[in-house]
Scaffold this motif. Sequence first.
Motif, PDB file in Angstrom:
ATOM      1  N   LEU A 196     -49.284 -25.973   8.626  1.00  0.00           N
ATOM      2  CA  LEU A 196     -48.801 -25.795   7.257  1.00  0.00           C
ATOM      3  C   LEU A 196     -48.732 -27.142   6.530  1.00  0.00           C
ATOM      4  N   GLY A 197     -48.797 -27.073   5.207  1.00  0.00           N
ATOM      5  CA  GLY A 197     -48.641 -28.291   4.401  1.00  0.00           C
ATOM      6  C   GLY A 197     -47.188 -28.782   4.436  1.00  0.00           C
ATOM      7  N   PHE A 198     -47.006 -29.983   3.893  1.00  0.00           N
ATOM      8  CA  PHE A 198     -45.679 -30.615   3.952  1.00  0.00           C
ATOM      9  C   PHE A 198     -44.626 -29.754   3.270  1.00  0.00           C
ATOM     10  N   TRP A 199     -44.888 -29.354   2.011  1.00  0.00           N
ATOM     11  CA  TRP A 199     -43.879 -28.588   1.265  1.00  0.00           C
ATOM     12  C   TRP A 199     -43.660 -27.210   1.871  1.00  0.00           C
ATOM     13  N   GLN A 200     -44.710 -26.620   2.431  1.00  0.00           N
ATOM     14  CA  GLN A 200     -44.551 -25.311   3.099  1.00  0.00           C
ATOM     15  C   GLN A 200     -43.607 -25.424   4.293  1.00  0.00           C
ATOM     16  N   ARG A 201     -43.745 -26.551   5.013  1.00  0.00           N
ATOM     17  CA  ARG A 201     -42.848 -26.726   6.158  1.00  0.00           C
ATOM     18  C   ARG A 201     -41.412 -26.987   5.713  1.00  0.00           C
ATOM     19  N   ILE A 202     -41.255 -27.703   4.581  1.00  0.00           N
ATOM     20  CA  ILE A 202     -39.910 -27.954   4.055  1.00  0.00           C
ATOM     21  C   ILE A 202     -39.241 -26.633   3.673  1.00  0.00           C
ATOM     22  N   ILE A 203     -39.993 -25.781   2.951  1.00  0.00           N
ATOM     23  CA  ILE A 203     -39.448 -24.482   2.525  1.00  0.00           C
ATOM     24  C   ILE A 203     -39.094 -23.648   3.755  1.00  0.00           C
ATOM     25  N   LEU A 204     -39.983 -23.663   4.753  1.00  0.00           N
ATOM     26  CA  LEU A 204     -39.735 -22.878   5.963  1.00  0.00           C
ATOM     27  C   LEU A 204     -38.522 -23.415   6.712  1.00  0.00           C
ATOM     28  N   PHE A 205     -38.329 -24.724   6.679  1.00  0.00           N
ATOM     29  CA  PHE A 205     -37.169 -25.336   7.344  1.00  0.00           C
ATOM     30  C   PHE A 205     -35.877 -24.796   6.750  1.00  0.00           C
ATOM     31  N   PHE A 206     -35.778 -24.794   5.380  1.00  0.00           N
ATOM     32  CA  PHE A 206     -34.540 -24.320   4.750  1.00  0.00           C
ATOM     33  C   PHE A 206     -34.331 -22.816   4.978  1.00  0.00           C
ATOM     34  N   LYS A 207     -35.425 -22.052   4.974  1.00  0.00           N
ATOM     35  CA  LYS A 207     -35.290 -20.611   5.248  1.00  0.00           C
ATOM     36  C   LYS A 207     -34.759 -20.364   6.647  1.00  0.00           C
ATOM     37  N   SER A 208     -35.236 -21.150   7.583  1.00  0.00           N
ATOM     38  CA  SER A 208     -34.764 -20.972   8.961  1.00  0.00           C
ATOM     39  C   SER A 208     -33.316 -21.397   9.078  1.00  0.00           C
ATOM     40  N   LEU A 209     -32.935 -22.417   8.292  1.00  0.00           N
ATOM     41  CA  LEU A 209     -31.554 -22.890   8.293  1.00  0.00           C
ATOM     42  C   LEU A 209     -30.619 -21.811   7.739  1.00  0.00           C
TER      43      LEU A 209
END
Length: 569
Positions: free
Chosen positions: A56-69
């Motif tokens: 995944l791209g950088f921002w996609q991983r950031i968004i996924l990180f917060f969703k998982s949080l």
Amino acid sequence: MGESTVFEKIVMDLSSDERRELLSKIKKASNVSIEPLSAPSRTLGKVDFVEEYKSLGFWQRIILFFKSLFRGKTKTVVLEEELLAKLRKKIEKTHASLVNFQHRCLLPNMKREFLILMENLIRLREPFQKALGKDKGAFFAFLTSFQLEYLHERILEETNPNAILEENENLKMAEVRGEMEKRFNAVLKDMTEEERNRIYQSALSLHYIKRLCFFNFEQLVTKFDDPKLGGSGNLNFNSSKRELLELSDLLHSAKYPPDADSIKAVFLFYFQQDMEGALEDIELKMENMIDVSETAFNSVRSFNKKIPLEDMIRIFMNNYNYKPRLIKGNEDWFVLFKNYWNTKLNKVFTAAYKKKKISLFFKRVNAYLGVDRFPVPFKNMKFEMFGKGYSVRFYLSLSFLYTFYTRVYSVRMAKTLKYLLLNGEFYKKENRKDFTDSLNFVTSIGSKILELDEKLSEEGPIGQRIRSLGDQSNESDFSESSLVDILKEADAIAKWIIDESITQIFLLSQLLNGVLHGQVGGKFDTISNLMSIGGKENNDLLTAMKNILSLLSQGTELLKDVYQIELRE
């Protein structure tokens, strides 16, 4: 080999040329489409979510990180949920009339799709059950003969017990059976791996179609309206999970239709009961069933293209990596094929053994009776009606008995036995009476048999009824059962003559044995003038009586053997 008789009409009863002509014409019938049954996969293969996350791209991983949080779940689990949500939106947009994921159910329109699929597939149930049911071994033998004709011809030719005996007439029958087994295994050993695999793939593809035909669509569609499940017209996934997973497995496994030869083999095997009909009728039926199968296969293709069942199950099960199982089946085809042929070869051997045994037996019979040909034909005990032959059931036994009377008893026994009756001084009156009665019966055997033959003549009471039955009927409404009932009367008379003849000839031999070897006071005692009867010819007379005793004993045993052959038929 089964019923039968079954397979025999197409595989064994036809000559090689007849069989080739039949198969050639059948193979020229319309072919089924080879277009795949399954639709191209709508999703990727198994997803490695760890690797997917890394891609995944950088921002996609950031968004996924917060969703998982926020959700309190791992990044890979959230990634799977996102992919499932995307897949769900796609299906809800294109198939909203078929499924409601929020209520975890299939809608009434889906029931209609199942019904269409069912109605087209169930028309194949009967022929596929016939081929892949209890006679599966016979069908695999036929399928192999259909696809590997040379192999079938070799098995028939090289395991022929009569041909083996012609090559070496000194072989014992047990050795013949061993040679048949050896040659059969040698033929099978010559099958290539490619040929075995080809038959297996045919058997497997047919197995998939059979499983689809017999899938329990009835139970699945009933659940749409089952009051116990709410009776809403919808189908809850949880209540039908087992059936839907099974159907998904079947549709996934049946990627391709069976090849044309395999399908035609199924139908020809199914039509075996109609093999008496014209070949044109079989060809027409074959064309009709090919049309039925093509319609069924097209309905499977249509269902697979139209219904994303596999993806629906992914969403219902919250498992993006769900994949249907690849079903196995008919791995045992070669074992069943071999078992069928071993059973068949046993039957062929038994028939050949019986034929040889009977041939040797009748050589003994002919030698005993002093004839070159057995049996001696009667005028009326065999006849034809509407092109079919009929006879009194115990024709052979009566022929033996009549020939015994005319060529053995009358020529070699009667004069001596009558002399003994007139001049023998029996100790017991009952022995004389029994001897008289037995001799009188044996003397009347010829006339009793001819009397039965006369009853079957056109002027006789039984023959008149038979002729009347033929005169009043044409072939289409002729009642064979009525003829059989009439013949049973003749059979009963014949049976009585034979049974009584066996009894009286045996009793006569016991009485004669008593005369020659018995003791005074025994059940079958001697005569008081044994050593003087015949005067100067006493020795010749005693020798003649001993020969007659041997002939009576042999005749009784041979008659019993002939009789048993007919009783077993």
